[in-house]
Design an enzyme around this catalytic site. Structure first.
Site, mmCIF file in Angstrom:
data_model
loop_
_atom_site.group_PDB
_atom_site.id
_atom_site.type_symbol
_atom_site.label_atom_id
_atom_site.label_comp_id
_atom_site.label_asym_id
_atom_site.label_seq_id
_atom_site.Cartn_x
_atom_site.Cartn_y
_atom_site.Cartn_z
ATOM 1 N N ARG A 138 22.956 23.415 95.753
ATOM 2 C CA ARG A 138 21.546 23.091 95.568
ATOM 3 C C ARG A 138 21.366 21.831 94.729
ATOM 4 O O ARG A 138 22.126 21.578 93.794
ATOM 5 C CB ARG A 138 20.813 24.237 94.873
ATOM 6 C CG ARG A 138 20.736 25.509 95.675
ATOM 7 C CD ARG A 138 19.897 26.546 94.943
ATOM 8 N NE ARG A 138 20.437 26.872 93.636
ATOM 9 C CZ ARG A 138 19.744 27.447 92.665
ATOM 10 N NH1 ARG A 138 18.467 27.714 92.836
ATOM 11 N NH2 ARG A 138 20.314 27.730 91.515
ATOM 12 N N SER A 201 30.225 26.628 88.793
ATOM 13 C CA SER A 201 30.387 28.052 88.475
ATOM 14 C C SER A 201 31.815 28.542 88.682
ATOM 15 O O SER A 201 32.062 29.498 89.433
ATOM 16 C CB SER A 201 29.420 28.863 89.327
ATOM 17 O OG SER A 201 28.122 28.347 89.189
ATOM 18 N N ASP A 254 27.133 28.498 85.889
ATOM 19 C CA ASP A 254 25.883 29.069 86.396
ATOM 20 C C ASP A 254 25.390 30.226 85.537
ATOM 21 O O ASP A 254 24.177 30.410 85.348
ATOM 22 C CB ASP A 254 26.034 29.529 87.850
ATOM 23 C CG ASP A 254 27.116 30.582 88.039
ATOM 24 O OD1 ASP A 254 27.957 30.754 87.136
ATOM 25 O OD2 ASP A 254 27.134 31.222 89.103
#
Length: 517
Positions: A138, A201, A254
């Protein structure tokens, strides 16, 4: 109850007496709705029916096979169950590993410092966030005014599976990321962003807020040439090749981003948890407790708190003597890109829940409890989203469940067979929810911050699996009650897009005070 279930099952499979579907969860009247007369009548009927069945067993009917089928199903249910005593054993080992990791000793947890400190969240400006942590990537733009989000925009890109494999290079992966950012800039007014927070992450060893070395890939990634390198440097180099001119001011896990996003909204936020493709957790730790890091970068002294990235997915991966692994879990581990690692994650995350379910179905087929599947059932062909679709179906004939398996494998199921599958899928997700809850309980018990703590949770498993949140809450109640803690007030707070929002917020903090974020 078990005796009644046996009687019903035998009548249905052997005597062909019309009966509710096998192992149906909703076909028994609740205790509160029954009178004493109801129970007496049930007992009389059950005695009569059991006598009839025993007569059939003595005459050599198929009762032994039915009992064997029941034994297989209940053995699997037992293997997937997570009673409180077992969870408390897990919690004790979990907390012990936390302390070992904070001291820099051998532990299944990395206990990685994030260099993100608990403090004033009164920041303003426009910032970008990049979020890489699963099968999607994203790009997000966030405008803050005194710590409050006033404008937010994002675009999601799917990562080509080829870029996740070991035959592709890190440069190819990061060039793809840079191209996505460039495309986003061209379509959106994002060129005036003051900084960028990069949510990455995976286990990273950080020495500051804007640099970090990838320790090891997880979540199915094995791209070559990235482990052991600074991922911020790889991103900056890719930006240079693509002509992207935005400063990368913060590297964020994340889970850390999720906790910070929750903290901006509510200062009672104590733990961040990801329950999606992968799984992880972080929390606020007193800096003096981080004994492997005597004087961390940005520390202002005193009892200041830093966010610690636990990397809890690797729990019990060293000794493998606490978690209750089934034959399905061991098979998944053997066939994974990282055998012997991330054992906790392989029990609870969306990357693996569908595969656990696939192997469980094949076991039921091998035992003759389910019919042979007419098509190939290759590894990872049952997506975790199918589990949610199955659990969501509460109709009498389970038409949705049967439709899911027909679409996937041309597999035609009776209502009874569909109910058996749904029942077993419930056990798989319930195990995941209770294990995740035990990890949260361990963190809160370790820090002593149980009362009214907010747990910020992001991820598709938590958000989209029916009853998952309620199962976690019930498990937390059971655990804390076993420790004499009542009215704890712990809340699981859905924090959608927390990893992206949190990264932008941390980027804002880093820009305002780069040495004391």
């Amino acid at each position: 109850m078990l005796l009644a279930l046996f009687v019903r099952t035998y009548e249905y499979l052997v005597l062909r007496v019309p009966a509710p579907a096998l192992f149906a969860p909703n076909d028994v009247t609740s205790t509160s709705e029954r009178s004493e007369g109801d129970y007496n009548k049930m007992a009389t009927d059950l005695d009569h029916r059991l006598s009839t069945i025993l007569d059939h067993l003595k005459k050599g009917h198929e009762g032994v096979r039915v009992l064997q089928d029941l034994a297989v199903v209940y053995d699997m249910k037992e293997a997937l169950s997570m009673p409180v005593d077992k969870l408390n054993q897990i919690i004790v080992h979990f907390i012990g590993d936390m302390y070992l990791g904070l001291e820099g000793k051998t532990s299944s947890f990395k206990m990685l410092p994030s260099y993100v400190y608990k403090g004033d969240a009164n920041v303003s400006g426009t910032f970008l966030a990049l979020d890489l942590g699963g099968t999607n990537f994203r790009v997000m733009s966030l405008t803050l005014d005194c710590g409050k989000v006033v404008q937010e925009d994002q675009v999601k890109y799917e990562i080509p599976s080829a870029l996740m494999r070991s035959d592709k290079s890190g440069e190819e992966l990061f060039d793809f990321i840079a191209k996505c950012v460039k495309e986003y800039q061209e379509k959106q007014v994002a060129s005036k962003a003051e900084g960028l927070g990069f949510t990455f992450s995976f286990p990273v060893l950080q020495h500051g807020i804007d640099s970090g070395i990838l320790i090891t890939w997880t979540k199915g990634f094995s791209t070559k040439g990235v482990e052991g390198r600074d991922v911020v440097m790889l991103l900056r180099e890719a930006f240079a090749r693509e002509g992207v001119k935005i400063p990368v001011s913060a590297l964020v896990n994340d889970t850390v981003g999720t906790l910070v996003a929750g903290y901006f909204a509510d200062h009672h936020a104590e733990v961040g948890v990801i329950l999606g493709t992968g799984s992880n957790a972080c929390y606020w730790e007193d800096v003096p407790q981080i004994r492997k890091l005597p004087s961390p970068s940005g520390w202002l002294g005193g009892d200041q708190k830093m966010c610690i990235n636990i990397e809890w997915g690797n729990f019990d991966s060293i000794n493998q003597n606490v978690l209750p692994y089934t034959e399905m879990d061991n098979e998944i581990d053997r066939q994974s890109p990282n055998p012997g690692r991330q054992r906790f994650e392989k029990l609870i995350s969306g990357m693996y829940l569908g595969e656990i379910a696939r192997l469980l179905i094949l076991k039921l087929v091998r035992h003759g409890i389910l019919p042979t599947v007419p098509t190939q059932v290759p590894p990872f062909s049952l997506p975790s989203v199918a589990i949610s679709e199955v659990l969501r179906d509460e109709s009498a004939d389970l038409a949705q469940v049967r439709a899911v398996f027909y679409k996937l494998y041309k597999y035609e199921l009776t209502t009874g067979q569909a109910t058996t599958i749904r029942d077993m899928f419930c056990c798989i997700t319930l195990r995941s929810a209770r294990l995740a809850a035990s990890g949260i309980a361990a963190i809160l018990l370790k820090t002593g911050n149980v009362k009214n703590a907010k747990i910020c949770v992001d991820g598709s498993v938590f958000e989209k699996t029916p009853y998952y949140k309620q199962q976690m809450e019930q498990c937390l109640d059971e655990i804390f009650e076993s420790h004499g803690i009542t009215s704890h007030g712990v809340q699981l707070v859905p924090t959608s897009n927390g990893s992206g929002v949190g990264a932008a917020m941390i980027s804002a903090l880093a820009k305002r005070a780069p040495t004391s974020s």
